[in-house]
Write an enzyme that holds these catalytic residues in place. Structure first.
Site, PDB file in Angstrom:
ATOM      1  N   TRP A 100       2.231 -18.853  -3.119  1.00  0.00           N
ATOM      2  CA  TRP A 100       2.692 -17.460  -3.059  1.00  0.00           C
ATOM      3  C   TRP A 100       1.657 -16.498  -3.619  1.00  0.00           C
ATOM      4  O   TRP A 100       1.453 -15.413  -3.082  1.00  0.00           O
ATOM      5  CB  TRP A 100       4.038 -17.313  -3.785  1.00  0.00           C
ATOM      6  CG  TRP A 100       5.141 -18.051  -3.093  1.00  0.00           C
ATOM      7  CD1 TRP A 100       5.857 -19.099  -3.587  1.00  0.00           C
ATOM      8  CD2 TRP A 100       5.656 -17.819  -1.764  1.00  0.00           C
ATOM      9  NE1 TRP A 100       6.779 -19.519  -2.658  1.00  0.00           N
ATOM     10  CE2 TRP A 100       6.677 -18.755  -1.541  1.00  0.00           C
ATOM     11  CE3 TRP A 100       5.347 -16.908  -0.755  1.00  0.00           C
ATOM     12  CZ2 TRP A 100       7.398 -18.817  -0.335  1.00  0.00           C
ATOM     13  CZ3 TRP A 100       6.051 -16.964   0.437  1.00  0.00           C
ATOM     14  CH2 TRP A 100       7.062 -17.911   0.632  1.00  0.00           C
ATOM     15  N   ASP A 167       5.137 -11.661  -9.953  1.00  0.00           N
ATOM     16  CA  ASP A 167       6.092 -12.168  -8.971  1.00  0.00           C
ATOM     17  C   ASP A 167       6.964 -13.179  -9.719  1.00  0.00           C
ATOM     18  O   ASP A 167       6.511 -14.260 -10.062  1.00  0.00           O
ATOM     19  CB  ASP A 167       5.327 -12.841  -7.821  1.00  0.00           C
ATOM     20  CG  ASP A 167       6.263 -13.495  -6.799  1.00  0.00           C
ATOM     21  OD1 ASP A 167       7.500 -13.448  -6.985  1.00  0.00           O
ATOM     22  OD2 ASP A 167       5.735 -14.054  -5.811  1.00  0.00           O
ATOM     23  N   LYS A 191      16.698 -16.674  -4.928  1.00  0.00           N
ATOM     24  CA  LYS A 191      16.547 -17.875  -5.749  1.00  0.00           C
ATOM     25  C   LYS A 191      17.465 -17.852  -6.969  1.00  0.00           C
ATOM     26  O   LYS A 191      18.270 -18.747  -7.136  1.00  0.00           O
ATOM     27  CB  LYS A 191      15.088 -18.063  -6.143  1.00  0.00           C
ATOM     28  CG  LYS A 191      14.304 -18.746  -5.028  1.00  0.00           C
ATOM     29  CD  LYS A 191      13.046 -18.069  -4.650  1.00  0.00           C
ATOM     30  CE  LYS A 191      12.514 -18.630  -3.340  1.00  0.00           C
ATOM     31  NZ  LYS A 191      11.358 -17.890  -2.858  1.00  0.00           N
TER      32      LYS A 191
END
Ligand SMILES: *Cc1c(COP(=O)(O)O)cnc(C)c1O
Length: 355
Positions: A100, A167, A191
Protein backbone atom coordinates in the site's frame (compact mmCIF):
# COMPACT_ATOMS: atom_id res chain seq x y z
CA UNK A 1 -20.89 -19.54 13.89
CA UNK A 2 -18.50 -18.58 11.10
CA UNK A 3 -15.05 -17.38 12.18
CA UNK A 4 -14.21 -14.53 9.87
CA UNK A 5 -10.50 -13.76 9.42
CA UNK A 6 -11.03 -11.70 6.27
CA UNK A 7 -8.61 -8.84 5.69
CA UNK A 8 -11.18 -6.29 4.49
CA UNK A 9 -14.04 -5.87 4.16
CA UNK A 10 -13.97 -7.79 7.38
CA UNK A 11 -15.76 -8.84 10.52
CA UNK A 12 -17.91 -6.25 12.33
CA UNK A 13 -19.76 -6.65 15.62
CA UNK A 14 -22.91 -8.73 15.33
CA UNK A 15 -24.96 -6.01 17.01
CA UNK A 16 -23.85 -3.57 14.32
CA UNK A 17 -25.21 -5.90 11.63
CA UNK A 18 -28.49 -6.19 13.53
CA UNK A 19 -28.87 -2.46 14.07
CA UNK A 20 -27.89 -1.66 10.47
CA UNK A 21 -30.42 -4.20 9.17
CA UNK A 22 -33.14 -2.67 11.32
CA UNK A 23 -32.29 0.83 10.06
CA UNK A 24 -32.76 -0.31 6.47
CA UNK A 25 -36.30 -1.36 7.31
CA UNK A 26 -37.29 1.36 9.76
CA UNK A 27 -34.77 3.99 10.78
CA UNK A 28 -35.31 5.30 14.34
CA UNK A 29 -39.03 4.48 14.15
CA UNK A 30 -39.60 6.97 11.36
CA UNK A 31 -41.23 4.41 9.09
CA UNK A 32 -38.50 5.26 6.61
CA UNK A 33 -35.37 3.39 5.59
CA UNK A 34 -31.96 4.94 6.25
CA UNK A 35 -31.53 4.47 2.49
CA UNK A 36 -34.37 6.84 1.59
CA UNK A 37 -33.81 9.86 3.81
CA UNK A 38 -32.14 13.06 2.68
CA UNK A 39 -28.59 13.57 3.86
CA UNK A 40 -29.41 17.13 4.90
CA UNK A 41 -32.27 16.12 7.16
CA UNK A 42 -31.81 16.47 10.93
CA UNK A 43 -32.09 12.67 11.04
CA UNK A 44 -28.93 12.08 9.06
CA UNK A 45 -27.19 15.16 10.44
CA UNK A 46 -27.52 13.47 13.83
CA UNK A 47 -25.74 10.38 12.51
CA UNK A 48 -22.89 12.41 11.02
CA UNK A 49 -22.49 14.53 14.16
CA UNK A 50 -22.39 11.47 16.39
CA UNK A 51 -19.86 9.71 14.13
CA UNK A 52 -17.59 12.76 14.27
CA UNK A 53 -18.01 13.20 18.04
CA UNK A 54 -17.30 9.51 18.74
CA UNK A 55 -14.19 9.60 16.56
CA UNK A 56 -12.89 12.64 18.46
CA UNK A 57 -13.65 11.03 21.80
CA UNK A 58 -12.23 7.59 21.02
CA UNK A 59 -9.06 9.00 19.47
CA UNK A 60 -8.83 11.68 22.17
CA UNK A 61 -8.35 14.34 19.55
CA UNK A 62 -7.45 17.92 20.31
CA UNK A 63 -9.92 20.70 19.49
CA UNK A 64 -8.08 21.72 16.34
CA UNK A 65 -8.52 18.32 14.65
CA UNK A 66 -11.06 18.00 11.87
CA UNK A 67 -12.83 14.69 11.26
CA UNK A 68 -14.12 13.96 7.77
CA UNK A 69 -15.98 11.07 6.19
CA UNK A 70 -15.11 11.05 2.49
CA UNK A 71 -15.72 8.90 -0.56
CA UNK A 72 -13.19 6.96 -2.54
CA UNK A 73 -11.48 4.63 -0.11
CA UNK A 74 -7.92 4.90 1.12
CA UNK A 75 -6.68 4.71 -2.48
CA UNK A 76 -8.17 8.15 -3.15
CA UNK A 77 -6.17 9.51 -0.23
CA UNK A 78 -3.01 8.27 -1.96
CA UNK A 79 -3.46 11.16 -4.40
CA UNK A 80 -5.66 13.58 -2.44
CA UNK A 81 -2.94 13.95 0.20
CA UNK A 82 -0.15 15.06 -2.18
CA UNK A 83 -2.61 17.12 -4.23
CA UNK A 84 -3.34 19.19 -1.09
CA UNK A 85 0.06 19.14 0.58
CA UNK A 86 2.79 18.80 -2.04
CA UNK A 87 4.03 21.15 -4.74
CA UNK A 88 7.41 22.26 -6.07
CA UNK A 89 8.32 24.21 -2.92
CA UNK A 90 9.43 21.09 -1.03
CA UNK A 91 9.63 17.34 -1.44
CA UNK A 92 7.64 14.79 0.54
CA UNK A 93 9.32 11.97 2.44
CA UNK A 94 7.81 8.49 2.13
CA UNK A 95 8.61 5.19 3.79
CA UNK A 96 8.23 2.21 1.48
CA UNK A 97 7.32 -0.69 3.73
CA UNK A 98 4.61 -2.55 1.85
CA UNK A 99 2.26 -2.85 -1.10
CA UNK A 100 0.00 0.00 0.00
CA UNK A 101 2.87 2.36 0.74
CA UNK A 102 4.31 1.65 -2.70
CA UNK A 103 1.01 2.64 -4.26
CA UNK A 104 0.91 5.85 -2.21
CA UNK A 105 4.40 6.73 -3.47
CA UNK A 106 3.40 6.15 -7.09
CA UNK A 107 0.49 8.58 -6.77
CA UNK A 108 2.48 11.22 -4.87
CA UNK A 109 5.02 11.35 -7.70
CA UNK A 110 2.28 12.76 -9.93
CA UNK A 111 2.22 15.90 -7.79
CA UNK A 112 5.82 16.57 -6.82
CA UNK A 113 9.16 15.34 -5.64
CA UNK A 114 9.16 12.22 -3.49
CA UNK A 115 12.04 11.28 -1.20
CA UNK A 116 11.88 7.60 -0.44
CA UNK A 117 13.71 7.60 2.89
CA UNK A 118 13.88 3.81 3.24
CA UNK A 119 12.44 0.63 1.80
CA UNK A 120 12.11 -2.98 2.87
CA UNK A 121 11.49 -4.19 -0.66
CA UNK A 122 14.85 -6.02 -0.57
CA UNK A 123 13.27 -8.65 1.71
CA UNK A 124 9.75 -8.60 0.30
CA UNK A 125 8.59 -6.16 2.97
CA UNK A 126 9.02 -8.67 5.78
CA UNK A 127 10.39 -6.01 8.14
CA UNK A 128 10.04 -2.31 8.94
CA UNK A 129 13.10 -0.26 7.95
CA UNK A 130 14.89 1.44 10.85
CA UNK A 131 17.62 4.00 11.31
CA UNK A 132 16.65 6.18 8.34
CA UNK A 133 16.52 9.94 8.55
CA UNK A 134 13.75 12.24 7.40
CA UNK A 135 14.91 15.49 5.78
CA UNK A 136 13.71 18.35 8.01
CA UNK A 137 12.62 20.37 5.02
CA UNK A 138 10.11 17.74 3.85
CA UNK A 139 6.56 18.94 3.31
CA UNK A 140 5.45 15.85 5.22
CA UNK A 141 6.46 12.29 6.06
CA UNK A 142 4.07 9.54 4.92
CA UNK A 143 3.98 5.97 6.18
CA UNK A 144 1.63 3.02 6.56
CA UNK A 145 1.17 2.18 10.23
CA UNK A 146 0.12 -1.43 9.54
CA UNK A 147 0.94 -3.40 6.43
CA UNK A 148 -2.23 -5.38 5.89
CA UNK A 149 -0.82 -7.64 3.18
CA UNK A 150 2.67 -8.37 4.50
CA UNK A 151 1.75 -8.51 8.20
CA UNK A 152 4.10 -5.90 9.66
CA UNK A 153 3.26 -2.97 11.92
CA UNK A 154 5.07 0.12 13.17
CA UNK A 155 4.99 -0.12 16.94
CA UNK A 156 6.14 3.42 17.59
CA UNK A 157 5.67 6.81 15.98
CA UNK A 158 8.77 8.10 14.15
CA UNK A 159 10.54 10.86 16.03
CA UNK A 160 10.50 13.84 13.69
CA UNK A 161 9.32 17.44 13.54
CA UNK A 162 8.13 16.96 9.96
CA UNK A 163 4.31 16.79 9.76
CA UNK A 164 3.27 13.13 9.92
CA UNK A 165 0.79 11.66 7.46
CA UNK A 166 -0.33 8.09 8.05
CA UNK A 167 -2.35 5.47 6.25
CA UNK A 168 -3.98 3.71 9.22
CA UNK A 169 -6.52 1.74 7.22
CA UNK A 170 -5.89 -1.54 8.97
CA UNK A 171 -5.05 -0.56 12.55
CA UNK A 172 -6.88 2.67 13.33
CA UNK A 173 -8.62 2.53 16.72
CA UNK A 174 -7.03 -0.86 17.46
CA UNK A 175 -4.55 0.52 19.99
CA UNK A 176 -3.90 3.60 22.06
CA UNK A 177 -1.66 5.92 20.15
CA UNK A 178 -1.06 9.63 20.39
CA UNK A 179 -3.27 10.36 17.41
CA UNK A 180 -2.58 14.08 17.90
CA UNK A 181 0.99 13.55 16.75
CA UNK A 182 -0.28 13.26 13.17
CA UNK A 183 -1.04 16.15 10.84
CA UNK A 184 -3.23 13.88 8.74
CA UNK A 185 -4.55 10.36 9.24
CA UNK A 186 -6.65 8.43 6.76
CA UNK A 187 -8.27 5.02 6.85
CA UNK A 188 -10.59 3.13 4.57
CA UNK A 189 -13.44 2.17 6.92
CA UNK A 190 -13.86 -1.43 5.81
CA UNK A 191 -11.20 -2.93 8.09
CA UNK A 192 -11.70 -1.67 11.61
CA UNK A 193 -14.29 1.09 11.47
CA UNK A 194 -17.26 0.03 9.38
CA UNK A 195 -18.52 -0.68 5.89
CA UNK A 196 -16.71 -0.13 2.60
CA UNK A 197 -17.43 3.07 0.71
CA UNK A 198 -16.17 5.64 3.16
CA UNK A 199 -12.88 6.94 4.36
CA UNK A 200 -12.15 8.40 7.75
CA UNK A 201 -9.81 11.40 7.53
CA UNK A 202 -8.50 13.26 10.58
CA UNK A 203 -6.49 16.37 9.92
CA UNK A 204 -5.09 19.57 11.25
CA UNK A 205 -6.66 22.41 9.29
CA UNK A 206 -3.62 24.66 9.33
CA UNK A 207 -1.59 22.34 7.08
CA UNK A 208 -3.97 23.19 4.22
CA UNK A 209 -3.95 25.98 1.67
CA UNK A 210 -0.20 26.07 1.21
CA UNK A 211 0.17 24.57 -2.26
CA UNK A 212 0.05 26.71 -5.37
CA UNK A 213 -2.08 24.48 -7.60
CA UNK A 214 -5.81 24.86 -8.14
CA UNK A 215 -7.81 22.00 -6.71
CA UNK A 216 -11.04 20.44 -7.97
CA UNK A 217 -13.75 21.21 -5.38
CA UNK A 218 -14.19 17.58 -4.36
CA UNK A 219 -10.43 17.18 -3.86
CA UNK A 220 -9.95 20.20 -1.59
CA UNK A 221 -10.14 19.14 2.07
CA UNK A 222 -11.10 22.71 3.04
CA UNK A 223 -14.40 22.40 1.17
CA UNK A 224 -15.22 19.20 3.00
CA UNK A 225 -14.37 20.80 6.35
CA UNK A 226 -16.54 23.85 5.56
CA UNK A 227 -19.43 21.59 4.57
CA UNK A 228 -19.18 19.07 7.39
CA UNK A 229 -18.42 16.17 5.00
CA UNK A 230 -21.54 17.05 3.01
CA UNK A 231 -20.12 18.89 0.03
CA UNK A 232 -22.13 16.40 -1.99
CA UNK A 233 -24.20 13.38 -0.96
CA UNK A 234 -22.08 11.42 1.49
CA UNK A 235 -22.14 7.60 1.53
CA UNK A 236 -25.03 7.72 3.97
CA UNK A 237 -25.28 4.04 4.83
CA UNK A 238 -21.53 3.55 5.15
CA UNK A 239 -21.31 6.52 7.53
CA UNK A 240 -24.18 5.06 9.54
CA UNK A 241 -22.39 1.71 9.89
CA UNK A 242 -19.24 3.55 11.03
CA UNK A 243 -21.26 5.41 13.65
CA UNK A 244 -22.70 2.14 14.96
CA UNK A 245 -19.25 0.53 15.06
CA UNK A 246 -17.81 3.52 16.93
CA UNK A 247 -20.70 3.35 19.42
CA UNK A 248 -19.93 -0.34 19.92
CA UNK A 249 -16.24 0.43 20.48
CA UNK A 250 -17.11 3.04 23.10
CA UNK A 251 -19.38 0.55 24.83
CA UNK A 252 -16.51 -1.97 24.93
CA UNK A 253 -14.52 0.56 26.94
CA UNK A 254 -12.78 2.33 24.08
CA UNK A 255 -9.33 1.97 22.63
CA UNK A 256 -7.43 1.02 25.79
CA UNK A 257 -9.74 -1.92 26.42
CA UNK A 258 -9.84 -3.14 22.82
CA UNK A 259 -6.06 -2.81 22.68
CA UNK A 260 -5.69 -5.35 25.49
CA UNK A 261 -8.08 -7.74 23.76
CA UNK A 262 -6.25 -7.35 20.48
CA UNK A 263 -2.89 -7.97 22.16
CA UNK A 264 -4.23 -11.14 23.81
CA UNK A 265 -5.57 -12.48 20.50
CA UNK A 266 -2.27 -11.79 18.71
CA UNK A 267 -0.22 -13.28 21.57
CA UNK A 268 -2.18 -16.53 21.44
CA UNK A 269 -1.78 -16.81 17.68
CA UNK A 270 1.94 -15.93 17.54
CA UNK A 271 2.76 -18.12 20.57
CA UNK A 272 1.08 -21.03 18.79
CA UNK A 273 2.91 -20.33 15.53
CA UNK A 274 6.22 -20.14 17.41
CA UNK A 275 5.57 -23.37 19.28
CA UNK A 276 4.74 -25.43 16.18
CA UNK A 277 7.62 -25.91 13.70
CA UNK A 278 5.10 -26.75 10.98
CA UNK A 279 3.92 -23.13 10.91
CA UNK A 280 6.43 -20.37 10.14
CA UNK A 281 5.69 -16.66 10.59
CA UNK A 282 7.31 -14.72 7.77
CA UNK A 283 8.07 -11.33 9.23
CA UNK A 284 10.70 -9.96 11.63
CA UNK A 285 9.58 -10.73 15.17
CA UNK A 286 9.77 -7.14 16.44
CA UNK A 287 7.69 -5.89 13.54
CA UNK A 288 4.86 -8.41 13.74
CA UNK A 289 1.42 -6.97 13.16
CA UNK A 290 -1.18 -7.40 15.88
CA UNK A 291 -3.88 -7.03 13.23
CA UNK A 292 -2.74 -9.28 10.37
CA UNK A 293 -0.63 -12.36 11.15
CA UNK A 294 1.08 -13.95 8.14
CA UNK A 295 2.72 -17.38 8.03
CA UNK A 296 3.66 -20.21 5.70
CA UNK A 297 3.85 -24.01 6.07
CA UNK A 298 6.63 -26.27 4.93
CA UNK A 299 5.01 -27.63 1.78
CA UNK A 300 2.24 -26.74 -0.58
CA UNK A 301 0.30 -29.98 -0.26
CA UNK A 302 0.11 -29.60 3.50
CA UNK A 303 -0.95 -25.94 3.13
CA UNK A 304 -3.88 -27.10 1.01
CA UNK A 305 -4.83 -29.71 3.58
CA UNK A 306 -4.73 -27.22 6.44
CA UNK A 307 -6.77 -24.69 4.47
CA UNK A 308 -9.39 -27.36 3.78
CA UNK A 309 -9.61 -28.16 7.49
CA UNK A 310 -10.04 -24.48 8.31
CA UNK A 311 -12.94 -24.37 5.86
CA UNK A 312 -14.46 -27.52 7.29
CA UNK A 313 -14.34 -25.91 10.75
CA UNK A 314 -16.13 -22.72 9.64
CA UNK A 315 -13.08 -20.52 9.39
CA UNK A 316 -12.95 -18.15 6.43
CA UNK A 317 -10.44 -15.64 5.10
CA UNK A 318 -7.31 -17.52 6.21
CA UNK A 319 -5.65 -17.78 2.80
CA UNK A 320 -2.72 -15.37 2.34
CA UNK A 321 -2.78 -12.50 -0.14
CA UNK A 322 -2.06 -13.69 -3.68
CA UNK A 323 1.20 -11.71 -3.73
CA UNK A 324 2.53 -13.28 -0.51
CA UNK A 325 1.10 -16.80 -0.41
CA UNK A 326 0.69 -18.95 2.68
CA UNK A 327 -1.79 -17.77 5.27
CA UNK A 328 -3.05 -14.59 6.83
CA UNK A 329 -5.36 -14.24 9.80
CA UNK A 330 -6.76 -10.77 10.37
CA UNK A 331 -7.53 -10.07 14.01
CA UNK A 332 -9.49 -6.81 13.82
CA UNK A 333 -11.37 -5.28 16.76
CA UNK A 334 -14.61 -7.18 16.17
CA UNK A 335 -12.97 -10.60 15.92
CA UNK A 336 -13.69 -12.53 19.11
CA UNK A 337 -10.99 -14.33 21.09
CA UNK A 338 -13.10 -17.46 20.64
CA UNK A 339 -12.25 -17.44 16.92
CA UNK A 340 -8.51 -17.35 17.65
CA UNK A 341 -8.93 -20.20 20.13
CA UNK A 342 -10.67 -22.31 17.46
CA UNK A 343 -7.92 -21.54 14.95
CA UNK A 344 -5.01 -22.24 17.29
CA UNK A 345 -6.66 -25.43 18.59
CA UNK A 346 -6.93 -26.66 15.03
CA UNK A 347 -3.25 -25.79 14.41
CA UNK A 348 -2.14 -27.78 17.46
CA UNK A 349 -4.33 -30.71 16.53
CA UNK A 350 -3.20 -30.62 12.91
CA UNK A 351 0.47 -30.50 13.93
CA UNK A 352 -0.05 -33.50 16.23
CA UNK A 353 -1.67 -35.54 13.46
CA UNK A 354 0.64 -34.57 10.59
CA UNK A 355 3.88 -33.61 12.30
C1 LIG B 1 -7.07 -1.86 2.33
C2 LIG B 1 -6.01 -0.85 2.39
C3 LIG B 1 -5.93 0.21 1.48
C4 LIG B 1 -6.87 0.36 0.33
O1 LIG B 1 -8.12 0.74 0.73
P1 LIG B 1 -9.28 1.06 -0.32
O2 LIG B 1 -10.33 1.60 0.58
O3 LIG B 1 -9.65 -0.22 -0.98
O4 LIG B 1 -8.78 2.06 -1.30
C5 LIG B 1 -4.93 1.13 1.65
N1 LIG B 1 -4.04 1.04 2.66
C6 LIG B 1 -4.08 0.03 3.56
C7 LIG B 1 -3.08 -0.03 4.66
C8 LIG B 1 -5.07 -0.94 3.45
O5 LIG B 1 -5.10 -1.96 4.33
Amino acid sequence: MVHNFNSGPSVLPKEVFEQASQAILNFNNTGLSILEIGHRTPLFQGVMDEAVALTKELMQLKEDREVLFLHGGASTQFFQVPMNLLDDKASAAYLDCGTWGTKAIKEAKLFGQVDMVASSKDKNYTYIPKGYSIPETSAYFHYTTNNTIEGTQMHSIPDTKVPLVADMSSDILSRSLDYNRFALIYAGAQKNVGAAGVNLVVLQKDILGKVSRKLPSMMDYRNHIDNGSMLNTPPVFAVYVCMLTLRWLKKQGGVTVIEKKNAAKAALLYDTLDALPMFTPKVAREDRSLMNAVWIMNDEAIEKEFLAECKANNMVGIKGHRSVGGFRASLYNALEMESVVILTDLMKDFARRKG
